[in-house]
Scaffold this motif. Structure first.
Motif, mmCIF file in Angstrom:
data_model
loop_
_atom_site.group_PDB
_atom_site.id
_atom_site.type_symbol
_atom_site.label_atom_id
_atom_site.label_comp_id
_atom_site.label_asym_id
_atom_site.label_seq_id
_atom_site.Cartn_x
_atom_site.Cartn_y
_atom_site.Cartn_z
ATOM 1 N N SER A 104 3.144 3.538 -6.423
ATOM 2 C CA SER A 104 4.085 2.683 -7.160
ATOM 3 C C SER A 104 5.382 3.425 -7.420
ATOM 4 C CB SER A 104 3.504 2.246 -8.504
ATOM 5 O OG SER A 104 2.224 1.736 -8.336
ATOM 6 N N ARG A 105 5.266 4.670 -7.863
ATOM 7 C CA ARG A 105 6.460 5.442 -8.202
ATOM 8 C C ARG A 105 7.353 5.619 -6.967
ATOM 9 N NH1 ARG A 105 5.678 11.395 -9.607
ATOM 10 N NH2 ARG A 105 3.934 10.723 -10.859
ATOM 11 N N CYS A 143 0.837 -1.203 0.000
ATOM 12 C CA CYS A 143 0.000 0.000 0.000
ATOM 13 C C CYS A 143 0.871 1.252 0.000
ATOM 14 C CB CYS A 143 -0.964 -0.063 1.184
ATOM 15 S SG CYS A 143 -2.221 1.210 1.130
ATOM 16 N N ASP A 144 0.910 1.986 1.098
ATOM 17 C CA ASP A 144 1.656 3.255 1.078
ATOM 18 C C ASP A 144 2.862 3.249 1.998
ATOM 19 O OD1 ASP A 144 0.142 3.194 3.368
ATOM 20 O OD2 ASP A 144 -0.490 5.285 3.260
ATOM 21 N N ALA A 174 1.811 -1.424 -6.764
ATOM 22 C CA ALA A 174 2.664 -1.298 -5.577
ATOM 23 C C ALA A 174 3.254 -2.668 -5.208
ATOM 24 C CB ALA A 174 1.844 -0.738 -4.411
ATOM 25 N N LEU A 175 2.421 -3.694 -5.235
ATOM 26 C CA LEU A 175 2.889 -5.055 -4.914
ATOM 27 C C LEU A 175 3.990 -5.479 -5.886
ATOM 28 C CD1 LEU A 175 -0.591 -6.719 -4.348
ATOM 29 C CD2 LEU A 175 1.217 -6.610 -2.620
ATOM 30 N N MET A 176 3.798 -5.140 -7.166
ATOM 31 C CA MET A 176 4.744 -5.576 -8.204
ATOM 32 C C MET A 176 6.156 -5.050 -7.950
ATOM 33 S SD MET A 176 3.704 -7.808 -10.122
ATOM 34 C CE MET A 176 5.258 -7.898 -11.026
ATOM 35 N N THR A 232 5.500 -9.682 0.218
ATOM 36 C CA THR A 232 4.035 -9.676 0.196
ATOM 37 C C THR A 232 3.536 -9.930 -1.221
ATOM 38 O OG1 THR A 232 4.094 -7.997 1.917
ATOM 39 C CG2 THR A 232 1.991 -8.321 0.782
ATOM 40 N N GLN A 233 2.679 -10.951 -1.373
ATOM 41 C CA GLN A 233 2.097 -11.255 -2.692
ATOM 42 C C GLN A 233 0.770 -10.515 -2.894
ATOM 43 O OE1 GLN A 233 1.296 -15.424 -3.429
ATOM 44 N NE2 GLN A 233 0.978 -15.072 -5.619
ATOM 45 N N GLY A 234 0.038 -10.264 -1.832
ATOM 46 C CA GLY A 234 -1.260 -9.602 -1.885
ATOM 47 C C GLY A 234 -1.946 -9.797 -0.537
#
Ligand code: KG4
Ligand code: ZN
Length: 399
Positions: free
Chosen positions: A51-52, A13-14, A90-92, A82-84
């Motif tokens: 993500s950035r 997340c953040d 963000a996860l990627m 963390t996979q999800g």
């Protein structure tokens, strides 16, 4: 069994986070780079910005976690990520980096469900406390009794799990979830509505003791029907088939109370004062708690206190009803909202009345972090439950 050091990476997340945990029980380092300040002007997390920012932060955060732990890339035994569930982009970022590290270093890679991470954050502290200053408080409880009922309550989730241990592995059965908003989401939306900034939980937690929690009455959430439909809301369980028909359910609902706060604001003509507060606070570069408190009248403080009391009592009542129904031995309360002080007091009191021990993570480990990911990875490390090289992010991953 020799110690195993797992490097955990979390970017769902953040928060960009990395940690080194020894054998699933000792936090050796724990670095969290929060993006809260960046998302604050938008009143919530903006996925593209997240993500950035993860991309920018991931390498230095992992380096710092290793260096604070006196470890190197090659001295850790495994990499966990963390996979999800969470934001796909963000996860990627965390997953791509973890995969690259595992491949380059020839280390095992472990994929972890973020919700399982929150549950294991409690365990981390439990075990850690047994070895140090809180020994008295935890005395006699280091042999964890199962079944455990875990309430995971955060900005994205309000879920109840029955957890059992089978060999090294933990198994989970979902016995309740929110039908609409998560409890943390309600805190965030109400804070936004009242001009109290983002995220809402911490500020409401601190403002509430200044108001009267009996001032505003909120009707309890009514959940009349069993949840049989495929989920239509992001937080609803999408696959009703997984829910065992023979088991009682303990679902939650928090969108009603959010609407009730909005109606109260409208019917009590509070909007003008809220706008004034919003503008005044926006002109302060880094608003502190006192800046908000000074700009809240009694009516606002009473509303905030009543809102928090209603949510906390509802969470505790439903969780304890589930604890009785499933005759559990231990209660875990975890996730960002578990940092709430009134929630901790209420659970402590009500669980004690039922004779059920209740455990929370430390405040630092209640909100998102990577130590919990490394901790949840440890049983998988022992049973060699490693991720295939082509695994990917699962934004809607269930536990
Ligand atoms: O676990 P977390 O960091 O991220 C998610 O997985 O969602 O939880 C963040 C949520 C936010 O909604 C935030 O407002 C809430 O936890 N929160 C709190 C408190 N601290 C954070 N809610 C109530 N009281 C708090 N002290
Ligand atoms: Zn979380």
């Amino acid at each position: 069994m020799p110690s195993a050091y797992i490097l955990g990476i979390e970017s769902s997340c953040d928060e960009t986070a990395a940690a080194v945990v020894r054998s699933g029980e000792q936090v050796v380092s724990n670095v969290v780079a929060s993006q809260i300040a960046m998302h604050q002007p938008y009143g919530g997390v903006v996925p593209e910005l997240a993500s950035r920012e993860h991309l920018r932060a991931i390498v230095p955060v992992v380096r710092q976690a290793l260096s604070e732990a006196n470890h190197t890339y090659s001295s850790v035994d495994a990499i966990a990520v963390t996979q999800g569930p969470g934001l796909a982009g963000a996860l990627m970022v965390g997953i791509s980096y973890a995969k690259a590290l595992a491949f380059a270093l020839d280390k095992p890679l472990i994929a972890v469900n973020h919700l399982e991470g929150h549950i294991h954050a409690v365990l981390l502290d439990l075990r850690q406390n047994n070895n140090n200053k809180n020994k008295e408080q935890q005395k006699g409880n280091h042999e964890l009794q199962f079944p455990v009922l875990a309430l995971v309550v955060s900005g994205g989730h309000t879920h109840l799990y029955l957890a059992e241990q089978k060999g090294e592995s933990w198994t989970y059965e979902n016995v309740g979830h929110t039908r609409d908003d998560a409890a943390g989401e309600a805190f965030d939306k109400v804070a936004k509505l009242l001009g109290l900034g983002y995220p809402g939980g911490p500020i409401i937690d601190r403002l509430a003791p200044h108001g009267d929690p009996r001032a505003v009455k909120f009707p309890p959430a009514q959940i009349k029907h069993r949840d049989r439909r495929a989920g239509t809301h992001a937080n609803a369980e999408p696959d009703a088939d997984r829910l065992r028909a023979d088991r009682p359910r303990f679902d939650f609902s928090y969108s009603g109370i959010k609407t009730a706060v909005l109606r109260y604001v409208e019917s009590h003509h509070m909007q003008a004062a809220i706008e004034l507060r919003r503008k005044a606070v926006a002109s302060i570069p880094k608003p502190r708690f006192e800046d908000y408190l000074a700009r809240c009248d009694k009516q606002t403080l009473d509303l905030v206190a009543s809102f928090q009391r209603a949510i906390v009592e509802d969470l505790a009542a439903r969780t304890l009803a589930a604890a009785r129904a499933f005759d559990v031995a231990t209660l875990f309360v975890t996730g960002g909202v578990a940092a709430n002080s009134e929630l901790r007091r209420t659970f402590d009191r009500n669980a004690a009345a039922e004779g059920i021990p209740v455990y929370f993570p430390s405040l630092r480990l209640s909100t998102d972090n990577a130590a919990m990911i490394a901790a949840a990875a440890y049983p998988k490390f022992l049973s060699k439950d490693f991720a295939p090289a082509d695994f990917s992010a699962e934004a809607g991953m269930r536990l």
